[in-house]
Scaffold this active site. Sequence first.
Site, PDB file in Angstrom:
ATOM      1  N   LYS A  54       0.867  -1.237   0.176  1.00 60.78           N
ATOM      2  CA  LYS A  54       0.014   0.145   0.072  1.00 60.78           C
ATOM      3  C   LYS A  54       0.877   1.309   0.072  1.00 60.78           C
ATOM      4  O   LYS A  54       0.570   2.178  -0.901  1.00 60.78           O
ATOM      5  CB  LYS A  54      -0.848  -0.116   1.234  1.00 60.78           C
ATOM      6  CG  LYS A  54      -2.091  -1.092   1.067  1.00 60.78           C
ATOM      7  CD  LYS A  54      -2.876  -1.201   2.372  1.00 60.78           C
ATOM      8  CE  LYS A  54      -3.891  -2.250   2.112  1.00 60.78           C
ATOM      9  NZ  LYS A  54      -4.715  -2.805   3.329  1.00 60.78           N
ATOM     10  N   GLN A  83      -4.920  -1.266   9.402  1.00 60.08           N
ATOM     11  CA  GLN A  83      -4.966  -2.500   8.647  1.00 60.08           C
ATOM     12  C   GLN A  83      -5.546  -3.569   9.955  1.00 60.08           C
ATOM     13  O   GLN A  83      -5.416  -3.551  10.975  1.00 60.08           O
ATOM     14  CB  GLN A  83      -3.412  -2.919   8.601  1.00 60.08           C
ATOM     15  CG  GLN A  83      -3.284  -4.341   7.861  1.00 60.08           C
ATOM     16  CD  GLN A  83      -3.839  -4.276   6.401  1.00 60.08           C
ATOM     17  OE1 GLN A  83      -3.753  -3.427   5.581  1.00 60.08           O
ATOM     18  NE2 GLN A  83      -4.004  -5.442   5.789  1.00 60.08           N
ATOM     19  N   ASP A 137     -10.955   3.366   3.914  1.00 61.94           N
ATOM     20  CA  ASP A 137     -11.529   1.921   3.943  1.00 61.94           C
ATOM     21  C   ASP A 137     -13.203   1.744   3.642  1.00 61.94           C
ATOM     22  O   ASP A 137     -13.564   0.690   3.426  1.00 61.94           O
ATOM     23  CB  ASP A 137     -11.241   1.027   5.183  1.00 61.94           C
ATOM     24  CG  ASP A 137     -10.037   0.192   4.920  1.00 61.94           C
ATOM     25  OD1 ASP A 137     -10.032  -0.172   3.712  1.00 61.94           O
ATOM     26  OD2 ASP A 137      -9.412   0.054   6.093  1.00 61.94           O
TER      27      ASP A 137
HETATM   28  N1  GUN Z   1      -7.235  -6.555   5.702  1.00 62.24           N
HETATM   29  C1  GUN Z   1      -7.630  -7.391   4.903  1.00 62.24           C
HETATM   30  N2  GUN Z   1      -8.471  -6.689   3.841  1.00 62.24           N
HETATM   31  C2  GUN Z   1      -8.356  -5.406   4.570  1.00 62.24           C
HETATM   32  C3  GUN Z   1      -9.187  -4.083   3.851  1.00 62.24           C
HETATM   33  O1  GUN Z   1      -9.680  -4.109   3.005  1.00 62.24           O
HETATM   34  N3  GUN Z   1      -8.910  -3.075   4.766  1.00 62.24           N
HETATM   35  C4  GUN Z   1      -8.075  -3.126   5.994  1.00 62.24           C
HETATM   36  N4  GUN Z   1      -7.868  -2.036   6.709  1.00 62.24           N
HETATM   37  N5  GUN Z   1      -7.561  -4.218   6.415  1.00 62.24           N
HETATM   38  C5  GUN Z   1      -7.797  -5.272   5.609  1.00 62.24           C
END
Ligand code: GUN
Length: 302
Positions: A54, A98, A121
């Site tokens: 990311k 996350q 998100d």
């Molecule tokens: N962990 C797995 N998928 C995601 C996501 O789309 N957002 C976040 N914040 N954590 C994740």
Amino acid sequence: MAARIIDGKALAATVRREVAEGVAALVAGGAPKPELAVVLLGDDPASHVYVSNKVRQTEAVGMHSRRYLLEASTTESQLLNLIEDLNRDSSVSGILVQFPLPSHIDTARVVTAIRPEKDVDGFNPLNVGRTAAGMEGGLVPCTPLGVMRLIKSVHKDIAGLDALVVGASNVVGRPMARLLLRELCTVSIAHIKTTDLERRCREADILVVATGVPALVRGRFIKPGATVIDVGITRIRSEGFEKLVGDVAFDEAVQVAGAITPVPGGVGPMTIACLLANTLSAARTQATRRKAAAEPGTVAFG
Ligand code: GUN
């Protein structure tokens, strides 16, 4: 005839290019560079890989990024304090915490603490509610947003089509169903208690599978010509080798479907690309609000 393979890698590259152009235009208009803050607790190796990807991709499209790597023992109130600091920091456009979070932390409290306009998100209840009410303009979770782009690369108009979402998680299944409904599909959600999954799948023109159960959906489940989007990705060992497999038995499904995403190379690359798109969108909204607030006689709201 074998199905068309939907190329998520290529589409993700297009989205990243669009975002890079959008960032350049925003900055040329006098706004600060968008910045994404990513927070990770603990040492789960997969989460570290996701977060590194990311951060790298954020910088590659011309945005700033910050990474907070915290101990798994971080308390909920320490995390909430950090989120509040990031909420107030005008140089931060987007905040992502996350998942999964350690079990002593209440995930719902965390997503609610992130200001809706920085919630890249799309998990804050205000953003969830906006999509549920069919409203445009809120931030939408990245994976379902990416899936919609993949579906729209096949279909000009999906209104009136029968869509089935298999899996009812808050991260994928539920927001996916809300987006499909917003586009006027006739939407059903199948979940762990659903009976006769095979029959229900066979009625779907658009089938989105997000369960984490490898090869749950077999070729015979699929309506001939349907568009099949496989969100699942599981690492398995087969004949001494590790490989990634989806929730759909690809070799069977590709013989029946009209279009299908591969695993890997389908939905996966779109998720981070859509996170970048959400961060740009958040930065644009914040820049517009700052501009409105700076103009005398203008009332900023929202
Ligand atoms: N962990 C797995 N998928 C995601 C996501 O789309 N957002 C976040 N914040 N954590 C994740």
